[in-house]
Design a protein around this motif. Structure first.
Motif, PDB file in Angstrom:
ATOM      1  N   PHE A  93       1.169  -1.261   0.251  1.00 29.98           N
ATOM      2  CA  PHE A  93       0.264   0.147   0.258  1.00 29.98           C
ATOM      3  C   PHE A  93       1.051   1.362   0.543  1.00 29.98           C
ATOM      4  N   ASP A  94       0.102   2.844  -0.015  1.00 33.64           N
ATOM      5  CA  ASP A  94       1.043   3.729   0.619  1.00 33.64           C
ATOM      6  C   ASP A  94       1.475   3.552   0.927  1.00 33.64           C
ATOM      7  N   ASP A 146      -0.946   6.157   3.107  1.00 33.40           N
ATOM      8  CA  ASP A 146      -2.023   5.778   3.727  1.00 33.40           C
ATOM      9  C   ASP A 146      -3.090   5.159   3.472  1.00 33.40           C
ATOM     10  N   LYS A 154      -3.533   2.775   1.277  1.00 33.30           N
ATOM     11  CA  LYS A 154      -4.418   3.209  -0.232  1.00 33.30           C
ATOM     12  C   LYS A 154      -3.715   2.208  -0.357  1.00 33.30           C
ATOM     13  N   CYS A 155      -4.644   1.329  -2.227  1.00 35.64           N
ATOM     14  CA  CYS A 155      -3.832   0.605  -3.105  1.00 35.64           C
ATOM     15  C   CYS A 155      -4.877   1.157  -4.257  1.00 35.64           C
ATOM     16  N   ARG A 156      -4.147   1.613  -5.475  1.00 39.48           N
ATOM     17  CA  ARG A 156      -4.395   2.315  -6.651  1.00 39.48           C
ATOM     18  C   ARG A 156      -6.500   3.206  -5.797  1.00 39.48           C
ATOM     19  N   ASP A 157      -5.568   4.057  -5.362  1.00 35.63           N
ATOM     20  CA  ASP A 157      -7.175   4.933  -4.600  1.00 35.63           C
ATOM     21  C   ASP A 157      -7.848   4.568  -3.749  1.00 35.63           C
ATOM     22  N   TYR A 158      -7.194   3.224  -3.359  1.00 36.48           N
ATOM     23  CA  TYR A 158      -8.842   2.358  -2.574  1.00 36.48           C
ATOM     24  C   TYR A 158      -8.442   2.169  -1.099  1.00 36.48           C
ATOM     25  N   GLN A 159      -9.173   2.528  -0.370  1.00 32.35           N
ATOM     26  CA  GLN A 159      -8.554   3.037   0.929  1.00 32.35           C
ATOM     27  C   GLN A 159      -8.650   1.710   1.996  1.00 32.35           C
ATOM     28  N   TYR A 160      -7.552   0.829   2.097  1.00 30.96           N
ATOM     29  CA  TYR A 160      -8.285  -0.283   3.934  1.00 30.96           C
ATOM     30  C   TYR A 160      -7.903   0.770   4.337  1.00 30.96           C
ATOM     31  N   GLU A 161      -8.072  -0.925   5.633  1.00 32.03           N
ATOM     32  CA  GLU A 161      -8.569  -0.769   6.674  1.00 32.03           C
ATOM     33  C   GLU A 161      -8.071  -2.405   7.259  1.00 32.03           C
ATOM     34  N   TYR A 214     -12.787  -7.049   2.320  1.00 28.59           N
ATOM     35  CA  TYR A 214     -13.516  -6.368   0.818  1.00 28.59           C
ATOM     36  C   TYR A 214     -14.059  -7.502   0.098  1.00 28.59           C
TER      37      TYR A 214
END
Length: 139
Positions: free
Chosen positions: A20-21, A23, A25-32, A37
């Protein structure tokens, strides 16, 4: 002709590492961390679905290197995937799935320990032939 992707058993859960980045995120998809998912629609390697690597931890660095262009540290997590597709043409262990659970974050020292352990196990006992795939991994 390209090999057709192979699909794992639907109920099989594959453990892998996802990048992930900074933040998460991967390809603008937010994870927690700790969340599940599910991808709606068709799963296609390198195009749609949830991607991760289930072989060498270093494979993940091909997609999310340790540091981005702004000097921020990438993040990595242990994940569980189901509904997995593998691409026989990939030069690494990238997989894609319809479902993913972000199990736990991996810190950089632990990531490096795992990668070194993988290299040792992939090359140990492979004979004295100094050529081929295992020699490339070792070097």
């Amino acid at each position: 002709m390209a090999k057709k992707p192979t699909k794992s058993k639907q109920l099989e859960v594959v453990k892998a590492i996802k990048g992930f980045d900074a933040d998460l995120k991967c390809r603008d998809y937010q994870y927690e961390i700790g969340k599940n998912y599910e991808h709606k629609g068709r799963v296609v390697i390198c195009a749609s679905g949830f991607h991760a690597c289930d072989g060498s931890p270093f494979d993940v660095w091909g997609y999310y290197g340790p540091v981005d262009a702004d000097g921020r540290l990438a993040r990595y997590a242990d994940v569980s995937l189901s509904g997995v597709l593998r691409d026989g043409d990939q030069n690494d262990s990238k997989i894609v799935a319809a479902k993913i659970t972000i199990d736990a974050e991996i810190n950089l020292p632990d990531f490096i320990r795992r990668a070194v352990s993988w290299v040792i196990s992939a090359t140990k006992g492979k004979g004295d032939d100094p050529s081929g795939y295992y020699a490339q991994i070792g070097s």
